[in-house]
Design a protein around this motif. Structure first.
Motif, mmCIF file in Angstrom:
data_model
loop_
_atom_site.group_PDB
_atom_site.id
_atom_site.type_symbol
_atom_site.label_atom_id
_atom_site.label_comp_id
_atom_site.label_asym_id
_atom_site.label_seq_id
_atom_site.Cartn_x
_atom_site.Cartn_y
_atom_site.Cartn_z
ATOM 1 N N ARG A 128 0.843 -1.202 0.000
ATOM 2 C CA ARG A 128 0.000 0.000 0.000
ATOM 3 C C ARG A 128 0.878 1.252 0.000
ATOM 4 N NH1 ARG A 128 -3.569 -2.306 5.010
ATOM 5 N NH2 ARG A 128 -3.574 -4.452 4.266
ATOM 6 N N PRO A 129 0.453 2.287 -0.685
ATOM 7 C CA PRO A 129 1.338 3.433 -0.907
ATOM 8 C C PRO A 129 1.360 4.468 0.207
ATOM 9 C CG PRO A 129 -0.721 3.740 -2.100
ATOM 10 C CD PRO A 129 -0.801 2.388 -1.452
ATOM 11 N N MET A 130 0.487 4.376 1.209
ATOM 12 C CA MET A 130 0.358 5.485 2.155
ATOM 13 C C MET A 130 1.583 5.666 3.043
ATOM 14 S SD MET A 130 -3.571 5.708 3.438
ATOM 15 C CE MET A 130 -3.122 7.107 4.451
ATOM 16 N N LEU A 131 2.009 4.625 3.703
ATOM 17 C CA LEU A 131 3.118 4.709 4.638
ATOM 18 C C LEU A 131 4.180 3.679 4.310
ATOM 19 C CD1 LEU A 131 1.362 5.184 8.111
ATOM 20 C CD2 LEU A 131 2.707 6.869 6.855
ATOM 21 N N HIS A 132 5.423 4.030 4.640
ATOM 22 C CA HIS A 132 6.543 3.138 4.395
ATOM 23 C C HIS A 132 7.413 3.058 5.638
ATOM 24 C CE1 HIS A 132 5.634 3.034 0.068
ATOM 25 N NE2 HIS A 132 5.393 4.328 0.184
ATOM 26 N N ALA A 133 8.133 1.962 5.764
ATOM 27 C CA ALA A 133 9.064 1.822 6.876
ATOM 28 C C ALA A 133 10.099 2.936 6.824
ATOM 29 C CB ALA A 133 9.745 0.459 6.820
ATOM 30 N N GLY A 134 10.443 3.469 7.988
ATOM 31 C CA GLY A 134 11.409 4.560 8.071
ATOM 32 C C GLY A 134 10.787 5.932 8.103
ATOM 33 N N GLU A 135 9.479 6.021 7.806
ATOM 34 C CA GLU A 135 8.808 7.322 7.826
ATOM 35 C C GLU A 135 8.323 7.670 9.231
ATOM 36 O OE1 GLU A 135 7.054 7.509 3.261
ATOM 37 O OE2 GLU A 135 5.695 7.096 4.915
ATOM 38 N N ARG A 136 8.090 8.942 9.460
ATOM 39 C CA ARG A 136 7.482 9.402 10.708
ATOM 40 C C ARG A 136 6.065 8.849 10.789
ATOM 41 N NH1 ARG A 136 4.011 13.714 10.385
ATOM 42 N NH2 ARG A 136 3.364 14.738 12.324
ATOM 43 N N ALA A 137 5.727 8.280 11.939
ATOM 44 C CA ALA A 137 4.381 7.748 12.126
ATOM 45 C C ALA A 137 3.392 8.885 12.301
ATOM 46 C CB ALA A 137 4.342 6.850 13.359
ATOM 47 N N PRO A 138 2.209 8.782 11.714
ATOM 48 C CA PRO A 138 1.187 9.809 11.950
ATOM 49 C C PRO A 138 0.869 9.898 13.435
ATOM 50 C CG PRO A 138 0.540 8.335 10.159
ATOM 51 C CD PRO A 138 1.744 7.720 10.804
ATOM 52 N N ASP A 139 0.551 11.101 13.892
ATOM 53 C CA ASP A 139 0.226 11.280 15.307
ATOM 54 C C ASP A 139 -1.002 10.441 15.649
ATOM 55 O OD1 ASP A 139 0.190 12.633 17.946
ATOM 56 O OD2 ASP A 139 -1.723 13.357 17.182
ATOM 57 N N MET A 186 -4.909 1.470 7.029
ATOM 58 C CA MET A 186 -5.091 0.127 7.573
ATOM 59 C C MET A 186 -6.545 -0.334 7.559
ATOM 60 S SD MET A 186 -2.329 -1.426 8.447
ATOM 61 C CE MET A 186 -0.583 -1.135 8.732
ATOM 62 N N SER A 187 -7.314 0.032 6.564
ATOM 63 C CA SER A 187 -8.707 -0.396 6.509
ATOM 64 C C SER A 187 -8.813 -1.928 6.438
ATOM 65 C CB SER A 187 -9.407 0.224 5.304
ATOM 66 O OG SER A 187 -8.777 -0.172 4.091
ATOM 67 N N LYS A 188 -7.789 -2.576 5.884
ATOM 68 C CA LYS A 188 -7.786 -4.040 5.795
ATOM 69 C C LYS A 188 -6.967 -4.679 6.915
ATOM 70 C CE LYS A 188 -8.400 -4.084 0.779
ATOM 71 N NZ LYS A 188 -7.832 -4.540 -0.524
ATOM 72 N N GLY A 189 -6.484 -3.853 7.829
ATOM 73 C CA GLY A 189 -5.724 -4.372 8.954
ATOM 74 C C GLY A 189 -4.243 -4.490 8.659
ATOM 75 N N GLY A 190 -3.473 -4.616 9.734
ATOM 76 C CA GLY A 190 -2.035 -4.769 9.569
ATOM 77 C C GLY A 190 -1.290 -4.440 10.845
ATOM 78 N N TYR A 191 0.041 -4.396 10.738
ATOM 79 C CA TYR A 191 0.914 -4.163 11.879
ATOM 80 C C TYR A 191 1.804 -2.948 11.628
ATOM 81 C CZ TYR A 191 -0.268 -9.094 12.541
ATOM 82 O OH TYR A 191 -0.936 -10.280 12.676
#
Length: 568
Positions: free
Chosen positions: A423-434, A522-527
């Protein structure tokens, strides 16, 4: 001179010796103290800085300082700037409203004198039982050879009542001692770069204009630069840049500067007449663009101005140093606690050195572009800048750089994406959304259940269940019981009726309005495994469960019982 034969192989006096008690060193001390790591922090100055020095505290820095429980105190003593305007004399080049550009609890630049920032950090350190040892100068450093793993430092107590020498054994030494770093000098680390041709000065003054006090203003003209930063009590910090051949209006053979010199540059740059008065600080300085090649050498690290210095344009210096400290602090703590190999410390250089390199490149380019005296580049600048800056995407990119919220570590060796994560929204190494999980000093695992949560009924899974009990829970829930010392786990379920008894266990949360599911895609879930400095360590789909478990076990040295063969 200390030789290896002089080093006695006994237990070190502290885990970490921090040299320098400016904002960078104080932040590092706080991060170690929060985690129960032994340290000493020394500074050769008799008292904290009395000058305003670094002024702007950026959104990303405030997010991190929130974790250290100092952001609110700092904000109460500062002034929030919510926009900026840049002009070439009377032609507006860019106007930016910060508040609409980024998702952060702090969508502004906080203007607060460095003297206040340091005092707030000192007070927080004191509340954690720490203290700064002042009038203490570092005079020698020697790293041990195998098998004794520590650094021996010689310090000189220079106060009037005690002029004694002391030997300190520390597992690690961090130089946070500024541009003239003794740690860097004693470690024979080159500080490569250049001095810009332009001369610069600053003044903290009263100004008689009627412009918006919640905006910062930049004016350029004929190779001159003026930046005006609003402060509390209707004062302003003014920074001026002057061509190399500019003659000061005052007689300043000692390289000082007077109010008349600042006023003269204002008269050149601004299309309106303003008068400044009541200066409480005036300073003339040259701008160095310098950086070390390596932020780590053995058991010695450099952070803040000891590792990188650059143009003050953009207000990035202190912020970058504080973020260096946050990046290094949690890693040192995990190593000292025995939860990770010291190889993780190599990631400090790997992650922060590119940030420093990018910072020098960007500030140098902007400073040269802002202070150019040649008609062709000025014409191009004045034509292109308004076209680009009017685009929302450019404004967001600009503020993500200024606020430092756009910084990321996508190529770091200590971040990973799940094998099924596409999924394109977030990637490892990026700042996590608040998401309200920002005050943990540990790693945080967010488990998003997705649109159709599956929670065992009538008894929801709890981390306290016996790990040896026959399996009524997922493998992840079982294994997570082994991670309690290092990882906080939170299960996020959608905002919909649940077939489960209430109240829910403390680690299960209803995601109000599905806000976090949307922010994390994460509409489909995840970690999502979030590092203590707020960056994503691991991200994956629900079917990446085994990949996540493997990643955690490769990353940490977890002192727990192995799974039985029936559980595997």
């Amino acid at each position: 001179m200390i030789t290896n034969s002089d080093i006695d192989p006994h237990t070190p006096d502290c885990d970490v010796l921090i040299v320098g008690a400016g904002p960078t060193g104080l932040t590092l001390a706080i991060e170690l103290a929060r985690r129960g790591i032994s340290y000493r922090i020394v500074d050769k100055a008799p008292y904290p800085s009395q000058y305003s020095k670094a002024l702007g505290v950026m959104a990303r820095t405030l997010e991190l300082l929130h974790q250290a429980d100092v952001a609110d105190t700092l904000i109460a003593q500062g002034h929030q700037v919510t926009g900026m305007q840049a002009s070439s004399y009377n032609k507006v080049l860019a106007q930016v409203n910060f508040t609409s550009l980024i998702q952060s609890p702090y969508p502004y630049v906080l203007m607060v004198p460095q003297s206040i920032t340091e005092q707030v950090l000192i007070d927080r350190l004191l509340s954690l039982g720490g203290t700064v040892e002042r009038q203490v100068a570092l005079t020698a450093l020697q790293q041990s050879d195998q098998p004794y793993q520590y650094v021996q430092a010689t310090i000189q107590h220079t106060g009037e009542s005690a002029r004694s020498e002391e030997q300190i054994l520390a597992r690690w030494v961090v130089g946070c001692d500024g541009a003239h770093s003794t740690v860097r000098h004693l470690s024979h680390i080159a500080f490569e770069g250049e001095v810009l041709a332009q001369s610069f000065a600053l003044a903290d003054v009263q100004i008689d204009w009627k412009q918006d006090h919640n905006k910062l203003y930049v004016y350029l003209n004929k190779g001159y630069l003026t930046a005006l930063f609003p402060m509390l009590n209707h004062r302003h910090r003014i920074i001026i840049g002057m061509p190399p051949d500019h003659s000061l209006t005052s007689s300043a053979h000692d390289q000082s500067i007077e109010l008349a010199d600042i006023q003269a540059v204002l008269d050149i740059c601004l299309p309106i007449k303003v008068t400044i008065s009541d200066p409480i600080w005036l300073s003339k300085f040259a701008v160095h663009q310098r950086k070390v090649k390596h932020y780590r050498t053995g058991r010695i690290f450099l952070a803040g101005d000891a590792a990188h210095i650059h143009s003050p344009i953009g207000g990035q210096g202190m912020n970058t140093g504080i973020q260096d400290a946050f990046n290094l602090g949690w890693k040192l703590a995990l190593v000292c606690q025995g939860y990770v190999s010291d190889m993780i410390l190599d990631s400090y250089h790997a992650e922060r050195e590119p940030i420093g390199r990018q910072l020098l490149r960007g500030t140098s380019l902007f400073t040269r572009l802002a202070t150019t005296r040649y008609s062709v580049p000025i014409a191009i600048r004045n034509t292109v800048a308004p076209l680009l800056s009017s685009r929302k995407v450019i404004q967001k990119r600009l503020f993500s750089l200024i606020s430092e919220t756009g910084l990321s570590y996508p190529h770091s060796s200590i971040v990973q994406q799940g094998k099924g994560w596409q999924r394109p929204m977030l990637h490892a190494g990026e700042r996590a959304p608040d998401g309200g999980y920002g005050q943990s000093s540990r790693h945080t695992l967010l488990l998003f259940t997705g649109e159709h949560p599956v929670i065992s009924s009538p008894k929801p899974p709890t981390l306290e269940d016996d790990i040896e009990e026959p399996d009524h829970r997922s493998l992840l829930t079982q294994v997570a019981a082994k991670w309690n010392d290092i990882i906080d786990i939170h299960i996020l379920v959608p905002d919909q009726p649940l077939m489960t008894p209430l109240p829910l266990p403390s680690h299960i949360h209803v995601d109000s309005d599905n806000d976090l599911h949307q922010r994390y895609g994460m509409s489909k879930g995840g970690y999502v495994l979030i590092r203590p400095d707020g960056y994503i360590s691991y991200i994956g789909n629900l079917n990446d469960e085994m990949d996540l478990i493997g990643w955690v076990y490769r990353s940490f040295q977890i002192p727990a019982r192995p799974l039985s063969s029936t559980q595997l």
